[in-house]
Motif scaffolding. Structure first.
Motif, PDB file in Angstrom:
ATOM      1  N   PRO A   1      55.517  24.587  74.495  1.00 49.21           N
ATOM      2  CA  PRO A   1      55.157  23.705  73.384  1.00 49.21           C
ATOM      3  C   PRO A   1      56.069  23.977  72.183  1.00 49.21           C
ATOM      4  O   PRO A   1      56.572  25.087  72.012  1.00 49.21           O
ATOM      5  CB  PRO A   1      53.712  24.100  73.062  1.00 49.21           C
ATOM      6  CG  PRO A   1      53.210  24.780  74.287  1.00 49.21           C
ATOM      7  CD  PRO A   1      54.407  25.432  74.912  1.00 49.21           C
ATOM      8  N   SER A   2      56.257  22.949  71.353  1.00 48.42           N
ATOM      9  CA  SER A   2      57.032  23.144  70.129  1.00 48.42           C
ATOM     10  C   SER A   2      56.333  24.190  69.266  1.00 48.42           C
ATOM     11  O   SER A   2      55.161  24.513  69.487  1.00 48.42           O
ATOM     12  CB  SER A   2      57.142  21.831  69.358  1.00 48.42           C
ATOM     13  OG  SER A   2      55.864  21.486  68.835  1.00 48.42           O
ATOM     14  N   VAL A   3      57.043  24.697  68.283  1.00 49.45           N
ATOM     15  CA  VAL A   3      56.464  25.684  67.370  1.00 49.45           C
ATOM     16  C   VAL A   3      55.183  25.138  66.748  1.00 49.45           C
ATOM     17  O   VAL A   3      54.146  25.804  66.728  1.00 49.45           O
ATOM     18  CB  VAL A   3      57.481  26.104  66.286  1.00 49.45           C
ATOM     19  CG1 VAL A   3      56.806  26.890  65.179  1.00 49.45           C
ATOM     20  CG2 VAL A   3      58.622  26.906  66.903  1.00 49.45           C
ATOM     21  N   ARG A   4      55.252  23.924  66.256  1.00 49.87           N
ATOM     22  CA  ARG A   4      54.069  23.334  65.596  1.00 49.87           C
ATOM     23  C   ARG A   4      52.926  23.120  66.577  1.00 49.87           C
ATOM     24  O   ARG A   4      51.767  23.343  66.244  1.00 49.87           O
ATOM     25  CB  ARG A   4      54.459  22.030  64.907  1.00 49.87           C
ATOM     26  CG  ARG A   4      55.267  22.288  63.669  1.00 49.87           C
ATOM     27  CD  ARG A   4      55.545  21.025  62.915  1.00 49.87           C
ATOM     28  NE  ARG A   4      56.391  21.352  61.766  1.00 49.87           N
ATOM     29  CZ  ARG A   4      57.023  20.480  61.059  1.00 49.87           C
ATOM     30  NH1 ARG A   4      56.918  19.202  61.332  1.00 49.87           N
ATOM     31  NH2 ARG A   4      57.769  20.864  60.041  1.00 49.87           N
ATOM     32  N   GLU A   5      53.258  22.662  67.782  1.00 51.00           N
ATOM     33  CA  GLU A   5      52.218  22.426  68.782  1.00 51.00           C
ATOM     34  C   GLU A   5      51.557  23.740  69.200  1.00 51.00           C
ATOM     35  O   GLU A   5      50.343  23.831  69.318  1.00 51.00           O
ATOM     36  CB  GLU A   5      52.803  21.693  69.995  1.00 51.00           C
ATOM     37  CG  GLU A   5      51.806  21.441  71.102  1.00 51.00           C
ATOM     38  CD  GLU A   5      50.617  20.567  70.714  1.00 51.00           C
ATOM     39  OE1 GLU A   5      49.572  20.661  71.385  1.00 51.00           O
ATOM     40  OE2 GLU A   5      50.715  19.789  69.739  1.00 51.00           O
TER      41      GLU A   5
ATOM     42  N   GLN B   1      47.682  24.757  68.786  1.00 48.98           N
ATOM     43  CA  GLN B   1      46.869  25.172  69.939  1.00 48.98           C
ATOM     44  C   GLN B   1      46.191  26.524  69.695  1.00 48.98           C
ATOM     45  O   GLN B   1      45.040  26.724  70.059  1.00 48.98           O
ATOM     46  CB  GLN B   1      47.725  25.270  71.204  1.00 48.98           C
ATOM     47  CG  GLN B   1      48.134  23.958  71.790  1.00 48.98           C
ATOM     48  CD  GLN B   1      49.050  24.143  72.997  1.00 48.98           C
ATOM     49  OE1 GLN B   1      49.228  25.246  73.515  1.00 48.98           O
ATOM     50  NE2 GLN B   1      49.658  23.046  73.450  1.00 48.98           N
ATOM     51  N   LEU B   2      46.959  27.463  69.097  1.00 45.12           N
ATOM     52  CA  LEU B   2      46.449  28.821  68.899  1.00 45.12           C
ATOM     53  C   LEU B   2      45.848  29.044  67.512  1.00 45.12           C
ATOM     54  O   LEU B   2      45.414  30.149  67.206  1.00 45.12           O
ATOM     55  CB  LEU B   2      47.572  29.835  69.142  1.00 45.12           C
ATOM     56  CG  LEU B   2      48.162  29.836  70.553  1.00 45.12           C
ATOM     57  CD1 LEU B   2      49.348  30.774  70.627  1.00 45.12           C
ATOM     58  CD2 LEU B   2      47.108  30.208  71.581  1.00 45.12           C
ATOM     59  N   MET B   3      45.856  27.983  66.705  1.00 43.47           N
ATOM     60  CA  MET B   3      45.350  28.062  65.324  1.00 43.47           C
ATOM     61  C   MET B   3      46.038  29.194  64.560  1.00 43.47           C
ATOM     62  O   MET B   3      45.403  30.098  64.030  1.00 43.47           O
ATOM     63  CB  MET B   3      43.828  28.215  65.307  1.00 43.47           C
ATOM     64  CG  MET B   3      43.138  26.997  65.875  1.00 43.47           C
ATOM     65  SD  MET B   3      41.347  27.037  65.815  1.00 43.47           S
ATOM     66  CE  MET B   3      40.953  28.317  66.963  1.00 43.47           C
ATOM     67  N   MET B   4      47.378  29.137  64.581  1.00 37.83           N
ATOM     68  CA  MET B   4      48.207  30.144  63.937  1.00 37.83           C
ATOM     69  C   MET B   4      49.143  29.465  62.945  1.00 37.83           C
ATOM     70  O   MET B   4      49.361  28.261  63.004  1.00 37.83           O
ATOM     71  CB  MET B   4      49.071  30.891  64.976  1.00 37.83           C
ATOM     72  CG  MET B   4      48.301  31.708  65.956  1.00 37.83           C
ATOM     73  SD  MET B   4      49.364  32.383  67.258  1.00 37.83           S
ATOM     74  CE  MET B   4      50.486  33.386  66.344  1.00 37.83           C
ATOM     75  N   ASN B   5      49.745  30.271  62.097  1.00 39.87           N
ATOM     76  CA  ASN B   5      50.757  29.788  61.177  1.00 39.87           C
ATOM     77  C   ASN B   5      52.038  29.484  61.978  1.00 39.87           C
ATOM     78  O   ASN B   5      52.468  30.316  62.785  1.00 39.87           O
ATOM     79  CB  ASN B   5      51.023  30.858  60.122  1.00 39.87           C
ATOM     80  CG  ASN B   5      51.964  30.407  59.041  1.00 39.87           C
ATOM     81  OD1 ASN B   5      53.030  29.875  59.312  1.00 39.87           O
ATOM     82  ND2 ASN B   5      51.576  30.644  57.804  1.00 39.87           N
ATOM     83  N   PRO B   6      52.660  28.325  61.763  1.00 39.59           N
ATOM     84  CA  PRO B   6      53.902  28.012  62.482  1.00 39.59           C
ATOM     85  C   PRO B   6      55.003  29.061  62.284  1.00 39.59           C
ATOM     86  O   PRO B   6      55.812  29.285  63.186  1.00 39.59           O
ATOM     87  CB  PRO B   6      54.332  26.663  61.902  1.00 39.59           C
ATOM     88  CG  PRO B   6      53.080  26.057  61.384  1.00 39.59           C
ATOM     89  CD  PRO B   6      52.227  27.206  60.921  1.00 39.59           C
ATOM     90  N   ASN B   7      55.032  29.718  61.128  1.00 41.47           N
ATOM     91  CA  ASN B   7      56.041  30.762  60.896  1.00 41.47           C
ATOM     92  C   ASN B   7      55.862  31.928  61.869  1.00 41.47           C
ATOM     93  O   ASN B   7      56.842  32.547  62.290  1.00 41.47           O
ATOM     94  CB  ASN B   7      55.977  31.267  59.459  1.00 41.47           C
ATOM     95  CG  ASN B   7      56.427  30.234  58.463  1.00 41.47           C
ATOM     96  OD1 ASN B   7      57.228  29.360  58.781  1.00 41.47           O
ATOM     97  ND2 ASN B   7      55.895  30.309  57.248  1.00 41.47           N
TER      98      ASN B   7
ATOM     99  N   VAL C   1      54.592  31.704  64.970  1.00 41.95           N
ATOM    100  CA  VAL C   1      55.068  31.230  66.269  1.00 41.95           C
ATOM    101  C   VAL C   1      56.593  31.212  66.282  1.00 41.95           C
ATOM    102  O   VAL C   1      57.221  31.645  67.247  1.00 41.95           O
ATOM    103  CB  VAL C   1      54.500  29.833  66.587  1.00 41.95           C
ATOM    104  CG1 VAL C   1      55.089  29.292  67.889  1.00 41.95           C
ATOM    105  CG2 VAL C   1      52.979  29.877  66.661  1.00 41.95           C
ATOM    106  N   SER C   2      57.180  30.748  65.198  1.00 39.22           N
ATOM    107  CA  SER C   2      58.637  30.699  65.097  1.00 39.22           C
ATOM    108  C   SER C   2      59.237  32.100  65.237  1.00 39.22           C
ATOM    109  O   SER C   2      60.243  32.284  65.929  1.00 39.22           O
ATOM    110  CB  SER C   2      59.042  30.078  63.761  1.00 39.22           C
ATOM    111  OG  SER C   2      60.440  30.033  63.645  1.00 39.22           O
TER     112      SER C   2
ATOM    113  N   LYS D   1      65.957  19.097  72.144  1.00 39.57           N
ATOM    114  CA  LYS D   1      65.321  18.921  73.456  1.00 39.57           C
ATOM    115  C   LYS D   1      64.060  19.768  73.612  1.00 39.57           C
ATOM    116  O   LYS D   1      63.116  19.359  74.255  1.00 39.57           O
ATOM    117  CB  LYS D   1      66.296  19.273  74.571  1.00 39.57           C
ATOM    118  CG  LYS D   1      67.541  18.441  74.566  1.00 39.57           C
ATOM    119  CD  LYS D   1      67.644  17.665  75.821  1.00 39.57           C
ATOM    120  CE  LYS D   1      68.980  16.949  75.816  1.00 39.57           C
ATOM    121  NZ  LYS D   1      68.908  15.663  76.431  1.00 39.57           N
ATOM    122  N   GLY D   2      64.075  20.992  73.073  1.00 40.39           N
ATOM    123  CA  GLY D   2      62.895  21.848  73.187  1.00 40.39           C
ATOM    124  C   GLY D   2      63.239  23.278  73.560  1.00 40.39           C
ATOM    125  O   GLY D   2      64.405  23.669  73.630  1.00 40.39           O
TER     126      GLY D   2
END
Length: 126
Positions: free
Chosen positions: A36-40, A44-50, A52-53, A71-72
């Motif tokens: 999944p993208s960073v935002r997705e 999904q995990l209810m986390m800050n995008p930073n 995940v990034s 592309k992903g």
């Protein structure tokens, strides 16, 4: 599927990294699978995008995943012949720290060995 334990003392990004690696080892994620993208993933995990990034960047640095611009992000093919000695030394250090902690608590060697065997069997689905 990756899950985050909000009560754990382990940082979320480390939990995410280990979760993705565990999904790869278990076969849930295969080489070439799109993550999944960073935002997705953050949603999904209810986390800050930073967070995940950060996990994705570290996994990319470890050559676990690869990001193709526009592309992903994908699971990279595992090269079983390639051993990253720096990463192995880091793991050995963590392992040594765990052995010290267990010894401090008077955990016998055979019990520690049993833990290692159980963890390994769990990951390999044995």
């Amino acid at each position: 599927m990756v899950s985050i334990n909000k009560a754990s003392s382990k940082p979320y990004y480390e939990q995410l990294m280990l979760g993705i690696k565990e999904d790869i080892l278990s076969g849930l994620l295969q080489s070439g699978d799109r993550l999944p993208s960073v935002r997705e993933m953050a949603r999904q995990l209810m986390m800050n995008p930073n967070t995940v990034s950060k996990a994705y960047k570290l996994l990319e640095a470890q050559e676990v995943i690869i990001t193709v611009k526009g592309k992903g992000t994908y699971v990279k093919k595992i090269d079983t012949d390639l051993r990253d000695e720096y990463q192995i030394e880091k793991i050995k250090k963590k392992f040594t720290d765990l052995v010290i902690e267990a010894n401090y608590l008077n955990v016998p060697k055979n019990e520690m060995t049993q833990w290692l065997d159980e963890s390994y069997q769990e990951l390999k689905g044995e």
